[in-house]
Structure formats: C-alpha cells, structure tokens
Motif scaffolding. Sequence first.
Motif, PDB file in Angstrom:
ATOM      1  N   SER A 127     -27.017 -23.139 -92.675  1.00  0.00           N
ATOM      2  CA  SER A 127     -27.575 -22.877 -91.726  1.00  0.00           C
ATOM      3  C   SER A 127     -28.863 -23.311 -90.921  1.00  0.00           C
ATOM      4  O   SER A 127     -28.764 -23.711 -89.743  1.00  0.00           O
ATOM      5  CB  SER A 127     -28.154 -21.373 -91.926  1.00  0.00           C
ATOM      6  N   HIS A 128     -29.720 -24.061 -91.636  1.00  0.00           N
ATOM      7  CA  HIS A 128     -31.176 -24.646 -91.213  1.00  0.00           C
ATOM      8  C   HIS A 128     -30.540 -26.097 -90.539  1.00  0.00           C
ATOM      9  O   HIS A 128     -31.019 -26.515 -89.592  1.00  0.00           O
ATOM     10  CB  HIS A 128     -31.990 -24.811 -92.193  1.00  0.00           C
ATOM     11  N   HIS A 178     -32.821 -26.939 -87.503  1.00  0.00           N
ATOM     12  CA  HIS A 178     -34.219 -26.911 -88.192  1.00  0.00           C
ATOM     13  C   HIS A 178     -34.670 -27.830 -89.146  1.00  0.00           C
ATOM     14  O   HIS A 178     -35.892 -28.293 -89.230  1.00  0.00           O
ATOM     15  CB  HIS A 178     -34.378 -25.209 -88.743  1.00  0.00           C
ATOM     16  N   ALA A 228     -32.741 -31.335 -95.844  1.00  0.00           N
ATOM     17  CA  ALA A 228     -32.129 -30.205 -96.446  1.00  0.00           C
ATOM     18  C   ALA A 228     -31.735 -30.552 -97.988  1.00  0.00           C
ATOM     19  O   ALA A 228     -31.942 -29.991 -98.954  1.00  0.00           O
ATOM     20  CB  ALA A 228     -30.670 -29.812 -95.896  1.00  0.00           C
TER      21      ALA A 228
END
Length: 195
Positions: free
Chosen positions: A166-167, A172, A178
């Motif tokens: 999601s990030h 983000h 990640a």
Amino acid sequence: MPKQVDHESRRRQIADAVCRLADERGLEGVTLRDVAARAEVSMGAVQRCFRTKEEMLVFALTHIGERVAARVTSRLVESPAQSARTALGHAATEVSLLREEHRAEARVWLAFVAQAAVSPSLAEILRANYAELQTVFSRLVGEAATGADPDREARTLLALTDGLTSHVLIGHLSSTAALDVLDGHLHRLWGESVN
C-alpha cells in the motif's frame, strides 16, 4: 462443425481482462460489457462462463492468488539448499508485490482487498489465500529456530507485506525503501542487528 472452446482457458482469459480493467479503473469500473470487449469475446461468452459479476470477480481473485502462490512456490523450490531464513525472505518479497513488474498486480490485489470488506465471497477467498501463506511463513520461521512464535511472526510478516504494498502504491515509500523495511524486519526477526 462448431468450434470447440477450452472453458478453463476462456475463464482465465476473462479473468485477465478483469484484472487489466481493475488496474486501470478499480473494481467499480469493471462491467461485464467492458470485460467482454477487453477479452475480445462476446457478452454471451462471458455469461456462459460466469453467471454473475460476483462469480467473475471471485474467479479473477482466485486467479491472482494462484499466480502469487505459484511465484512463491517457484522461489522456494528453485534453490532447495537455501536456508529457511533465505526462503522466508524470498517468499515475503514475492508476496509484497513491490517490484515494478508486479505493480499492476499489486493495484488489482489491493482493489480486491478493499472490495472484500463488503463482499463475503471475496473475503472468503482472501482468508484462504492468507491462511495458506501464513502456513508457509510459519513453517519457515519455525525451521529457522529463532525462538520466536512462528504463527505470530507469520501474521506480522503478512500484515507488513500488505502494508508495504500500500505504501509503495500511494507513493509514501519507494520500492527500495519498502524492501529495506522488509529486510530490516527480517534481520530483527533473526536477532541480527540492522545497520
């Protein structure tokens, strides 16, 4: 003589069209008419394969889950001599869908996750997928003999992979950042210091 159609192949062709449309428009933009056009089949062909849109979505989600599971399995068997720790890292990386080549699949997966909040049939498929992945993760954590609770660590890792997906999708985090978070978590799980 009528043309013979491979029913399962046609269903996968339609599922792929669902996924392409969901990637472009989200699940709310998936209509039977648009799926038929994208799959280059008639509306009748779609309706012969799936009685309802919900049935079509359930099949498409199952199709995605099978593709991810096949990649995880492939990573685990391509090097049978790898340690449980390495295997868990490979499996978690595949599940997180962070690589650029899996970006479209990640968008579709999360669209299905969001829809599953209001669709019991989709939620059932997701629960089964997560249970299967949790079993694999738990086994690998247990084999690494870290002293950690394998089931809890498997649940934590699954939640982390979904969150990282999601990030990355919303911008983000970059894929690199990640993967660094995921790698740091795995190092801490093994009791190793993270630089």
